[in-house]
Design a protein around this motif. Structure first.
Motif, mmCIF file in Angstrom:
data_model
loop_
_atom_site.group_PDB
_atom_site.id
_atom_site.type_symbol
_atom_site.label_atom_id
_atom_site.label_comp_id
_atom_site.label_asym_id
_atom_site.label_seq_id
_atom_site.Cartn_x
_atom_site.Cartn_y
_atom_site.Cartn_z
ATOM 1 N N VAL A 8 0.851 -1.197 0.000
ATOM 2 C CA VAL A 8 0.000 0.000 0.000
ATOM 3 C C VAL A 8 0.882 1.240 0.000
ATOM 4 C CG1 VAL A 8 -1.577 1.368 1.434
ATOM 5 C CG2 VAL A 8 -1.973 -1.090 1.125
ATOM 6 N N ASP A 9 0.481 2.255 -0.778
ATOM 7 C CA ASP A 9 1.187 3.544 -0.798
ATOM 8 C C ASP A 9 0.146 4.646 -0.762
ATOM 9 O OD1 ASP A 9 2.751 5.827 -1.339
ATOM 10 O OD2 ASP A 9 4.191 4.632 -2.468
ATOM 11 N N THR A 68 -2.692 -0.693 9.396
ATOM 12 C CA THR A 68 -1.479 -1.459 9.100
ATOM 13 C C THR A 68 -1.334 -2.631 10.060
ATOM 14 O OG1 THR A 68 -0.352 0.504 8.230
ATOM 15 C CG2 THR A 68 1.045 -1.336 8.917
ATOM 16 N N LYS A 69 -1.566 -2.379 11.331
ATOM 17 C CA LYS A 69 -1.459 -3.436 12.337
ATOM 18 C C LYS A 69 -2.596 -4.447 12.192
ATOM 19 C CE LYS A 69 0.871 -0.497 15.740
ATOM 20 N NZ LYS A 69 0.765 0.160 17.069
ATOM 21 N N THR A 70 -3.800 -3.962 11.966
ATOM 22 C CA THR A 70 -4.961 -4.855 11.855
ATOM 23 C C THR A 70 -4.803 -5.832 10.704
ATOM 24 O OG1 THR A 70 -6.449 -3.181 12.797
ATOM 25 C CG2 THR A 70 -7.465 -4.936 11.494
ATOM 26 N N VAL A 87 3.707 -0.813 3.936
ATOM 27 C CA VAL A 87 2.906 0.404 3.782
ATOM 28 C C VAL A 87 3.838 1.610 3.726
ATOM 29 C CG1 VAL A 87 1.158 1.908 4.817
ATOM 30 C CG2 VAL A 87 0.917 -0.593 4.973
ATOM 31 N N ALA A 88 3.609 2.480 2.738
ATOM 32 C CA ALA A 88 4.356 3.735 2.620
ATOM 33 C C ALA A 88 3.372 4.895 2.637
ATOM 34 C CB ALA A 88 5.179 3.759 1.337
ATOM 35 N N ALA A 103 5.200 0.270 13.547
ATOM 36 C CA ALA A 103 4.320 -0.327 12.538
ATOM 37 C C ALA A 103 5.055 -0.626 11.240
ATOM 38 C CB ALA A 103 3.132 0.596 12.270
ATOM 39 N N GLY A 104 6.326 -0.223 11.167
ATOM 40 C CA GLY A 104 7.092 -0.470 9.945
ATOM 41 C C GLY A 104 6.586 0.306 8.748
ATOM 42 N N ILE A 105 6.021 1.483 8.990
ATOM 43 C CA ILE A 105 5.504 2.320 7.902
ATOM 44 C C ILE A 105 6.634 3.181 7.356
ATOM 45 C CG2 ILE A 105 3.938 4.227 7.335
ATOM 46 C CD1 ILE A 105 2.017 3.096 9.452
#
Length: 415
Positions: A205-206, A227-229, A236-237, A262-264
């Motif tokens: 996702v971006d 993002t977590k859900t 994700v960016a 969240a690693g975003i």
């Protein structure tokens, strides 16, 4: 080996190195000792930089070079969206291809070997932009890797067609599901559609997120939750995220930490953000950027992109991502030698990671996507941004610059 670069400087290594290429892959890396290993072609860099190919993390090819079509100057985000929407009625496949190729050629000449482009999906242009860019992706694959984002610029639920077109775009071959939280009727509804579509097609996702100076505009909190859900950490960016720059420092730090957890990936787009933001301030005009240093301090992966090239959103642009890095250095107080190293990482290894590209970098087994620079340190590279001498895609030469400058300054001063 097919190709051997000798006496190379690379910030990953403490000494000069030799790098060998065979069948498009890096197969040899050793400390330079003056002895040449057999190769069909040997290039002595004389201590100059050899970097992995630059990565353009966020660009809009289909709306590049539209300045001459605008009826006047544009100074607000809303006006930029509206004026561009009007221009889209005149788009054709030939027109989109021509303008996109102009950007791609310039980018490759400046060392870009990987690029993520956002292609607009809406009832006006339908899927013409996507069809054109998919064909272009195949056409230029020997020079650059294109990742295509299906991008609903006009929102998804402001009409009765875009949701269906987005689904169709993914079936046709789009690489990434795009979104825009500030241009639809409901953020929750918008994000739910985007993340479910990404889950269905197993795509990243971006998102265009929080593009304003308003501290209360914090769709990023919803993005973190989604993002977590959906278990989409590191896939994700978010681009822009400029509202975060107006949030109280303590709260912004908490959000930055949540983004990192969240690693975003955060993509700063300073050419556009600086141009359109901060216009409502009469005193202490804000920079209109995401707080890059704060995010880095909390271990978030921050990279940067050109976003737009000479259109309503950004009247500037050269398709050289180092121009953007230099701009970010000036506007985010990143002027140290260590900052220069970080800014180069942000357009190479960190950018490749944010886009999910594999087999990248100066390491054994990586694709030989390489850029030969005419300077021997990254600070000089970033500050002067000289022409890239040679650009290689999987070991194949795809761009070469030869510039001769003759100066008569000293001669005239002494006569």
């Amino acid at each position: 080996m097919d190709l051997l670069f000798t006496c190379c400087k690379n910030p990953t290594f403490n000494t000069l190195i030799d790098i060998g290429v065979k069948n498009g892959k890096i197969t040899y890396i050793e400390e330079h000792d003056g002895r040449h290993t057999d190769a069909k072609e040997i290039i002595d860099l004389g201590g100059n930089l050899l970097l992995p190919g630059l990565v353009e993390s966020h660009i809009h090819l289909d709306k590049a070079y539209l300045l001459d079509r605008l009826p006047g100057d544009v100074t607000t985000l809303r006006d930029a969206i509206e004026k561009t929407t009007e221009l889209k009625h005149g788009y054709t496949a030939v027109d989109i291809e021509k303008r996109s190729l102009q950007v791609i050629r310039q980018a490759v000449n400046r060392g870009v070997t990987k690029m993520r482009c956002h292609v607009e999906i809406d009832p006006i242009s339908q899927l013409v932009g996507l069809e054109t860019t998919l064909a272009l992706k195949e056409r230029v694959k020997d020079s650059i890797d294109l990742q295509i984002v299906a991008f609903p610029q006009e929102g998804i639920f402001n009409d009765d067609q875009t949701a269906r077109l987005m689904e169709q775009a993914m079936v046709m071959g789009a690489d990434v599901v795009g979104g825009i939280t500030y241009n639809d009727r409901d953020v929750e509804e918008h994000l739910d559609f985007v993340f479910r579509l990404a889950e269905k097609h197993n795509k990243p996702v971006d998102l265009h997120v929080d593009f304003s100076d308003r501290p209360e505009e914090l769709a990023i909190l919803d993005v973190i939750r989604f993002t977590k859900t959906f278990g989409m950490q590191n896939r994700v960016a978010v681009g822009h995220l400029t509202s975060l720059g107006s949030v109280e420092r303590g709260q912004a730090a908490e959000i930055a930490a949540d983004i990192a957890r969240a690693g975003i990936h955060v993509i700063s787009l300073p050419a556009t953000d600086l141009y359109l933001n901060g216009r409502g301030d009469n005193e202490c005009v804000r920079r209109g950027l995401t707080p890059v240093q704060l995010l880095l301090d909390h271990k978030a992966n921050v990279v940067y992109g050109s976003n737009n090239i000479q259109n309503a959103f950004t009247p500037f642009g050269t398709a050289d991502p180092l121009d953007i890095g230099f701009l970010l250095a000036q506007t985010s107080h990143m002027g140290s030698e260590q900052d220069a190293l970080k800014l180069i990482e942000m357009v190479t290894t960190n950018a490749a990671a944010s886009l999910g590209f594999q087999h990248y970098g100066v390491k054994i087994g990586a694709d030989a996507d390489l850029v030969v620079c005419s300077v021997n340190d990254v600070r000089t590279l970033l500050y002067t941004r000289p022409e890239r001498e040679r650009v290689y895609k999987k070991g194949k030469l795809v761009a070469k610059s030869t510039i001769q400058v003759t100066s008569y300054v000293e001669e005239r001063m002494t006569t």
